[in-house]
Design an enzyme around this catalytic site. Structure first.
Site, mmCIF file in Angstrom:
data_model
loop_
_atom_site.group_PDB
_atom_site.id
_atom_site.type_symbol
_atom_site.label_atom_id
_atom_site.label_comp_id
_atom_site.label_asym_id
_atom_site.label_seq_id
_atom_site.Cartn_x
_atom_site.Cartn_y
_atom_site.Cartn_z
ATOM 1 N N CYS A 129 0.816 -1.228 0.000
ATOM 2 C CA CYS A 129 0.000 0.000 0.000
ATOM 3 C C CYS A 129 0.845 1.273 0.000
ATOM 4 O O CYS A 129 0.322 2.365 -0.208
ATOM 5 C CB CYS A 129 -0.969 -0.003 1.175
ATOM 6 S SG CYS A 129 -2.011 -1.464 1.209
ATOM 7 N N ASN A 134 -10.306 -0.026 0.249
ATOM 8 C CA ASN A 134 -8.847 0.071 0.246
ATOM 9 C C ASN A 134 -8.324 -0.524 -1.061
ATOM 10 O O ASN A 134 -8.419 -1.732 -1.276
ATOM 11 C CB ASN A 134 -8.321 -0.702 1.465
ATOM 12 C CG ASN A 134 -6.810 -0.714 1.559
ATOM 13 O OD1 ASN A 134 -6.111 -0.365 0.613
ATOM 14 N ND2 ASN A 134 -6.301 -1.136 2.710
ATOM 15 N N HIS A 173 -2.895 7.016 2.758
ATOM 16 C CA HIS A 173 -3.401 5.777 2.149
ATOM 17 C C HIS A 173 -4.815 5.518 2.672
ATOM 18 O O HIS A 173 -5.068 5.589 3.874
ATOM 19 C CB HIS A 173 -2.465 4.622 2.503
ATOM 20 C CG HIS A 173 -3.052 3.285 2.222
ATOM 21 N ND1 HIS A 173 -3.631 2.979 1.013
ATOM 22 C CD2 HIS A 173 -3.192 2.178 3.008
ATOM 23 C CE1 HIS A 173 -4.085 1.745 1.057
ATOM 24 N NE2 HIS A 173 -3.834 1.239 2.260
#
Ligand code: UT7
Length: 327
Positions: A121, A284, A254
């Protein structure tokens, strides 16, 4: 060799962005019909309302291609102007060749270096910082940096603790040599001793994936780690370029969980209005989440020329990083 500006230094600047989301939208209620979960649980624990899931045949390189075309158009350049391609992904089309090479072929570009960045990520922030250094070195002039993921393919759809959290998508930016700083500072970190709290523990043996090919996570441990390092790395990045928290116009961490985003803003004493949130609509999307959020806020007019934007990644590895970017 690019010419440098008045102070003799070459910088890099984002001159265009683009993004792409698969058409197939899956709501929390859709998931609740398939497993023991609820819209109420997912919303209250994560802020997620829906996510986009790739159709069969869509891959990281195909999502990356759509996002890249949009970024190239937005930057007003031709694909032939690109002399460096970095794709951040943990869900590549193949073990090899890299998704960056597949993207290069789709774009009809030949010859420039193209490689994948594997920092889960944090991948996009790692890729952006790397492309910035390539451009600052004078060796490259125009980089395409992409985050593209199909995390839906590495989820255990019987594990409600993880599968409700993720989505698919891609975001891209064009980074060009300039005599004024666009990327003002960046900071990258990793601590492999935390590998076990977020991983896909399968491996490749004799050319075949073996073991457990799905994402496994200790959610609460990841949560605590993320909130701490996002605060630390933002402050470190600001210090590197002599900026203060008050100088930040927008914060794009993020997009993992609304509670992580809000805690990060709070720890930095940034008002919640400065936070760009897409996790509610995208879930996500790992390496794609930061460029997706950046593109969305640039296109809807919130982020304007001259604004300073703090981009932050955190994810498996464990990896984390940040870049302060003047648009
Ligand atoms: O890119 C980085 C990737 N990951 C992250 O950023 C994730 C970070 N962590 C988190 O976002 C949160 O830890 C989660 C959203 C994953 C979990 O929230 P939590 O408040 O830490 O919940 P928990 O894991 O402690 O689970 C609480 C309860 C458990 O039930 P019991 O044992 O209390 O009866 C779970 O079984 O919630 C249950 N649960 C669910 N219930 C309904 C877990 N998943 C679900 C679900 N629907 N989808």
């Amino acid at each position: 060799m690019p010419k440098s500006g008045g102070d003799g230094v070459i910088y890099s600047r984002i001159i265009g962005s683009g993004s792409y989301l698969p058409r197939n939208v899956v709501t929390n209620d859709d998931l609740a019909r398939r497993m023991d979960t609820s819209d109420e649980w997912i919303r209250s624990r994560t802020g997620i309302r829906q996510r986009h899931i790739a159709e069969e045949g869509e891959t990281s390189s195909s999502l990356a291609f759509e996002a890249s075309k949009a970024a190239i158009g937005n930057a007003g350049i031709s694909a032939q102007d690109i002399d460096l391609i970095i794709v951040a992904t943990s869900t590549p089309d193949y073990i090899f060749p890299s998704t960056a090479c597949l993207l290069q072929a789709r774009l009809g570009v030949k010859g420039c270096p193209a490689f994948d960045m594997q920092a889960v990520c944090s991948g996009f922030v790692y890729g952006l910082a790397t492309a910035d250094l390539f451009i600052r070195s004078g060796q490259h002039r125009c980089a395409l940096v992409v985050g593209a993921e199909v995390f839906s393919r590495i989820l255990d759809w019987s594990d409600r603790g993880t599968c409700v959290l993720f989505g698919d998508g891609a975001g891209a930016v064009i980074l060009k040599a300039d005599d004024k700083p666009g990327i003002m500072a960046s900071a990258l970190h990793a601590d492999g001793s935390y590998a076990g709290i977020l991983s896909v523990p399968g491996n490749v043996c004799g050319g075949k994936p073996t073991g457990d090919p799905f994402l496994r996570m200790d959610g609460p441990a990841v949560f605590k780690f993320a909130v701490r390092v996002l605060d630390e790395v933002a402050r470190e990045t600001l210090e590197k370029c002599g900026q203060r928290v008050e100088d930040v116009d927008w914060l794009i961490p993020h997009q993992a969980n609304l509670r992580i985003l809000e805690s990060t803003a709070k720890r930095l004493h940034l008002p919640p209005e400065k936070l760009i949130v897409t996790v509610d609509r995208h879930g996500n999307t790992s390496a794609a989440s930061v460029p997706l959020a950046l593109d969305l806020a640039m296109r809807d007019g919130r982020i304007k020329a001259g604004h300073k934007v703090m981009l932050q990644g955190v994810g498996g590895g464990f990896t984390w990083g940040a870049a302060l970017v003047r648009i």
